[in-house]
Design a protein around this motif. Structure first.
Motif, short mmCIF file in Angstrom:
data_model
loop_
_atom_site.label_atom_id
_atom_site.label_comp_id
_atom_site.label_asym_id
_atom_site.label_seq_id
_atom_site.Cartn_x
_atom_site.Cartn_y
_atom_site.Cartn_z
N PRO A 157 0.81 -1.23 0.00
CA PRO A 157 0.00 0.00 0.00
C PRO A 157 0.84 1.27 0.00
CG PRO A 157 -0.86 -1.57 1.59
CD PRO A 157 0.46 -2.09 1.13
N ILE A 158 1.98 1.28 0.70
CA ILE A 158 2.83 2.46 0.75
C ILE A 158 3.42 2.74 -0.64
CG2 ILE A 158 4.94 3.43 1.74
CD1 ILE A 158 4.39 1.80 4.27
N VAL A 159 3.93 1.71 -1.29
CA VAL A 159 4.55 1.87 -2.62
C VAL A 159 3.51 2.33 -3.64
CG1 VAL A 159 5.60 0.59 -4.53
CG2 VAL A 159 6.41 0.22 -2.19
N ILE A 160 2.32 1.72 -3.64
CA ILE A 160 1.29 2.09 -4.60
C ILE A 160 0.80 3.51 -4.36
CG2 ILE A 160 -1.04 1.54 -5.40
CD1 ILE A 160 1.12 -0.36 -6.41
N ALA A 161 0.67 3.92 -3.10
CA ALA A 161 0.22 5.27 -2.79
C ALA A 161 1.20 6.31 -3.30
CB ALA A 161 0.03 5.42 -1.28
N ILE A 162 2.51 6.08 -3.11
CA ILE A 162 3.52 7.02 -3.61
C ILE A 162 3.52 7.05 -5.13
CG2 ILE A 162 6.00 7.51 -3.68
CD1 ILE A 162 6.21 6.24 -0.90
N MET A 163 3.37 5.86 -5.75
CA MET A 163 3.37 5.80 -7.21
C MET A 163 2.14 6.51 -7.79
SD MET A 163 3.80 2.37 -9.54
CE MET A 163 5.17 1.83 -8.52
N ALA A 164 1.01 6.38 -7.11
CA ALA A 164 -0.22 7.01 -7.60
C ALA A 164 -0.13 8.53 -7.56
CB ALA A 164 -1.41 6.53 -6.78
N ALA A 165 0.71 9.04 -6.67
CA ALA A 165 0.89 10.50 -6.60
C ALA A 165 1.54 11.03 -7.88
CB ALA A 165 1.73 10.86 -5.39
N TYR A 166 2.28 10.20 -8.58
CA TYR A 166 2.90 10.62 -9.84
C TYR A 166 2.01 10.29 -11.03
CZ TYR A 166 7.32 11.60 -7.49
OH TYR A 166 8.30 12.15 -6.69
N ALA A 186 -1.58 7.74 -11.80
CA ALA A 186 -2.53 6.73 -11.35
C ALA A 186 -2.56 5.52 -12.27
CB ALA A 186 -3.93 7.33 -11.25
N ASP A 187 -2.36 5.72 -13.58
CA ASP A 187 -2.40 4.60 -14.53
C ASP A 187 -1.24 3.64 -14.29
OD1 ASP A 187 -4.67 5.66 -15.71
OD2 ASP A 187 -3.53 6.79 -17.21
N VAL A 188 -0.07 4.20 -14.08
CA VAL A 188 1.10 3.36 -13.79
C VAL A 188 0.90 2.62 -12.47
CG1 VAL A 188 3.57 3.37 -13.30
CG2 VAL A 188 2.66 4.83 -15.10
N ALA A 189 0.34 3.32 -11.47
CA ALA A 189 0.09 2.68 -10.18
C ALA A 189 -0.90 1.53 -10.31
CB ALA A 189 -0.44 3.71 -9.19
N LEU A 190 -1.97 1.73 -11.14
CA LEU A 190 -2.96 0.67 -11.34
C LEU A 190 -2.32 -0.53 -12.05
CD1 LEU A 190 -5.86 -0.34 -11.20
CD2 LEU A 190 -6.31 0.84 -13.37
N LEU A 191 -1.53 -0.25 -13.08
CA LEU A 191 -0.84 -1.33 -13.79
C LEU A 191 0.07 -2.10 -12.85
CD1 LEU A 191 0.02 -2.76 -16.44
CD2 LEU A 191 1.75 -0.96 -16.71
N LEU A 249 7.92 -2.63 -18.92
CA LEU A 249 7.70 -2.22 -20.31
C LEU A 249 6.37 -1.50 -20.46
CD1 LEU A 249 8.65 -2.25 -23.26
CD2 LEU A 249 7.56 -4.51 -23.50
N GLY A 250 5.32 -2.02 -19.77
CA GLY A 250 4.02 -1.37 -19.82
C GLY A 250 4.06 0.02 -19.23
N ALA A 251 4.82 0.19 -18.15
CA ALA A 251 4.94 1.51 -17.54
C ALA A 251 5.61 2.48 -18.50
CB ALA A 251 5.73 1.41 -16.24
N ILE A 252 6.63 2.04 -19.22
CA ILE A 252 7.31 2.90 -20.20
C ILE A 252 6.34 3.31 -21.31
CG2 ILE A 252 9.13 2.95 -21.94
CD1 ILE A 252 10.77 1.13 -20.10
N LEU A 301 9.90 -1.39 -11.41
CA LEU A 301 10.77 -2.56 -11.32
C LEU A 301 11.10 -2.89 -9.87
CD1 LEU A 301 12.56 -4.64 -12.82
CD2 LEU A 301 14.40 -2.93 -12.76
N ALA A 302 11.42 -1.87 -9.09
CA ALA A 302 11.81 -2.11 -7.70
C ALA A 302 10.63 -2.50 -6.82
CB ALA A 302 12.48 -0.85 -7.13
N SER A 303 9.41 -2.08 -7.18
CA SER A 303 8.25 -2.35 -6.33
C SER A 303 7.96 -3.84 -6.17
CB SER A 303 7.01 -1.64 -6.90
OG SER A 303 6.67 -2.19 -8.17
#
Length: 577
Positions: free
Chosen positions: A148-157, A159-164, A259-262, A287-289
């Motif tokens: 949850p912490i990683v996804i929350a930080i990623m969603a701040a940048y 949301a589509d990448v966080a969902l993927l 690759l999808g994130a890129i 990748l790190a998540s």
């Protein structure tokens, strides 16, 4: 699920250390993820600044990277130290619990299992549970906290990448492990079963080498061991293959997610919605998540193995529960008698070892039990000691005009009241004093020497340079059979029991050893009630009463002299033995 919850209860005494280890492991994972993401941003930003020939703040991101690196190193060291210590603590908890369970099981429960299988439960199954916290529980806790912490930080940048990333994490950390866990459920049970079978076959082979050589059956037994080994290795291959496939599929999903994130971020960078340096940062962030869930597939693979081992261990523990509910009373050590009322005992083959057995032994009376092999003598002793549970009838202790069912006393109190000198008595690999203190932990040196004098061991003890500190070797190999039997009597005397049970005390001894043991027995019989299984005429002549058993029933009760006169079969019985 029940076994999982019971394993969690075993963790409760060391909950603090385990939670601290989980916190440090989570901190390590988050530091790793943050380090890779910030490093990606920093390298991209430095490259962009160089290409644009502009200046940027170098010190802040470098300080953040250095801080995260220090946190990762320190937390990783602390996590290894704390989690492995917690694992050892849990392992000791499980080992003590298993040994405590085995020590309280009756001989009926133990007799239904092969000794090699019990050893396998104590060693192999416990070792399987050794991985429960480190390889099963810890990855689950880390994933629940860090995802949850990683996804929350990623969603701040974005949301589509966080969902993927979240969908990919669910597949790698939940869907794939659950599929593998279901596939390996039966495999785990078979792996545990085949492991126990293999150990049992190897144990039988080593213990029976002489017989196998005599009957030329070594090759046949080795073939059975080889077959058991092949079955076990097949199950290991299935589990390791599943683990390899899981790792390969997880790696593929990780690469596709990056690759999808890129692909998602590139159009945003192209139209200026997102800074170009964030492409490298988010790609490496995705990748790190996966480090948060990358160990979950292995955890779910190990889980069925751990639960299968736990099930075998808890099966033994469950056998103790009905006994624990009985109310117990304590009887002080004093002159006690025994009363048997319609006692019957039937084995699995529906053959009665005892059939409506009834007789009375008065306090301080000396009674011998005689009878052919299979007449119920050993069963009678096992019922008195509590090694076998009563099936029907009553066994009562009588004292001071009172009667109490022997089952109402606790096992500890029963052991205080009744001492048994078995025909095959185990001598532990320790000193004479250590062996004597197994019977009486608080015994003084003077008490131990006095007990040795009573059983005719004083002269032998004086010849030893180290005296009571002399080591006896494995199984008491440095003792003769007569000395071993008399040492067992010394242990019984140190306990000062109310009832002393002797199981063929002079059987298999030479005349000199028999004479010494007889003298020791006659000394020990003066202050307690004695029940002796014997066919030795010299010992029978010193008994107040002889109970003759035949096919689980009382054939006659009289003195030794009366039976010699009235029963010709009795003469044949004691002469043959």
């Amino acid at each position: 699920m029940t076994n999982f919850l019971r394993l969690l209860k075993l963790c409760k005494p060391h909950l603090g250390a385990m939670l601290l280890g989980a916190f440090l492991a989570t901190l390590t994972v988050l530091a790793n993820v943050g380090l890779l993401a910030v490093s990606g941003w920093f390298l991209a930003a430095m490259a962009a600044a160089g290409l644009a020939n502009t200046q940027m703040n170098y010190f802040t991101p470098a300080g953040v990277i250095r801080f995260l690196a220090i946190v990762r190193t320190a937390s990783r060291y602390g996590e290894r130290l704390v989690t492995h210590n917690a694992t050892f603590l849990l392992l000791s908890e499980i080992r003590v619990s298993v040994f405590n369970t085995l020590s309280q099981l009756s001989n009926v429960d133990l007799a239904m299992s092969r000794s090699a299988d019990l050893f396998n439960r104590m060693q192999n199954d416990v070792e399987a549970l050794d991985k429960f916290y480190l390889n099963v529980l810890l990855p689950m806790i880390v994933a629940i906290i860090s995802v949850p912490i990683v996804i929350a930080i990623m969603a701040a940048y974005n949301a589509d990448v966080a969902l993927l990333c979240f969908i990919a994490l669910l597949f790698v950390g939940v869907a794939l492990p659950l599929i593998l866990s279901r596939q390996l459920q039966n495999t785990a049970d078979l792996e545990t079963q085949y492991s126990a079978t293999l150990r049992a076959e190897l144990s039988d082979t080593l213990n029976g080498l002489r017989e196998l050589a005599i009957y030329q059956a070594t090759e046949q037994q080795v073939k059975q061991c080889r077959d058991a080994s092949e079955h076990y290795n097949q199950q290991l291959f299935v589990r390791h293959s599943a683990q390899a496939r899981s790792n390969g599929l997880s790696l593929l999903v990780v690469q596709l997610s990056m690759l999808g994130a890129i692909i998602v971020i590139t159009p945003l960078v192209y139209n200026g919605t997102m800074a170009n340096v964030e492409l490298a940062m988010l790609s490496l962030f995705v990748l790190a998540s996966f480090e948060t869930v990358l160990t979950l597939p292995n955890a779910f693979i190990q889980l069925p193995v751990a639960l299968s081992a736990a099930n075998r261990i808890f099966d033994l523990e469950d056998k103790l529960r009905p006994v624990a509910k009985n109310a117990h009373e304590s009887v002080p050590v004093q002159p006690l008698g025994l009363e048997f009322k319609d006692v019957s005992y039937c084995y699995l083959s529906n053959t009665f070892a005892l059939n409506n057995l009834s007789f009375v032994i008065e306090p301080l009376q000396k009674v011998a039990i005689v009878g052919q092999s299979g007449s119920g003598k050993s069963t009678l002793v096992n019922l008195l000691s509590g090694l076998w549970p009563q099936q029907s009838g009553e066994i009562n202790l009588t004292f001071a005009h009172k009667t109490m069912p022997i089952n109402m006393t606790s096992q500890q109190n029963r052991c205080e009241l009744i001492s048994i000198v078995a025909q095959q008595h185990h001598i532990f690999d320790g000193t004479i004093a250590e062996n004597l203190r197994y019977a009486a932990p608080a015994a003084t040196k003077e008490q131990m020497i006095n007990a040795c004098k009573q059983v005719q061991l004083a002269d032998w003890l004086c010849e030893l340079k180290l005296g009571l500190n002399t080591r006896l070797g494995t199984g008491g190999r440095s003792l003769s059979r007569g000395q071993s039997r008399r040492l067992a009597l010394a242990q019984a005397l140190l306990r000062a029991p109310a009832i002393l049970i002797l199981d063929e005390p002079t059987e298999g001894l030479d005349n000199q050893s028999k004479h010494h043991v007889m003298d020791a027995i006659l000394t020990s019989m003066q202050q307690c009630t004695v029940l002796s299984i014997t066919h030795d005429p010299a010992l029978l002549s010193n008994m107040d009463q002889v109970i003759w058993l035949e096919q689980g029933c009382v054939k006659a009760i009289a003195t030794h002299q009366q039976l010699l006169i009235a029963q010709p079969e009795y003469v044949n019985l004691i002469t043959r033995f």
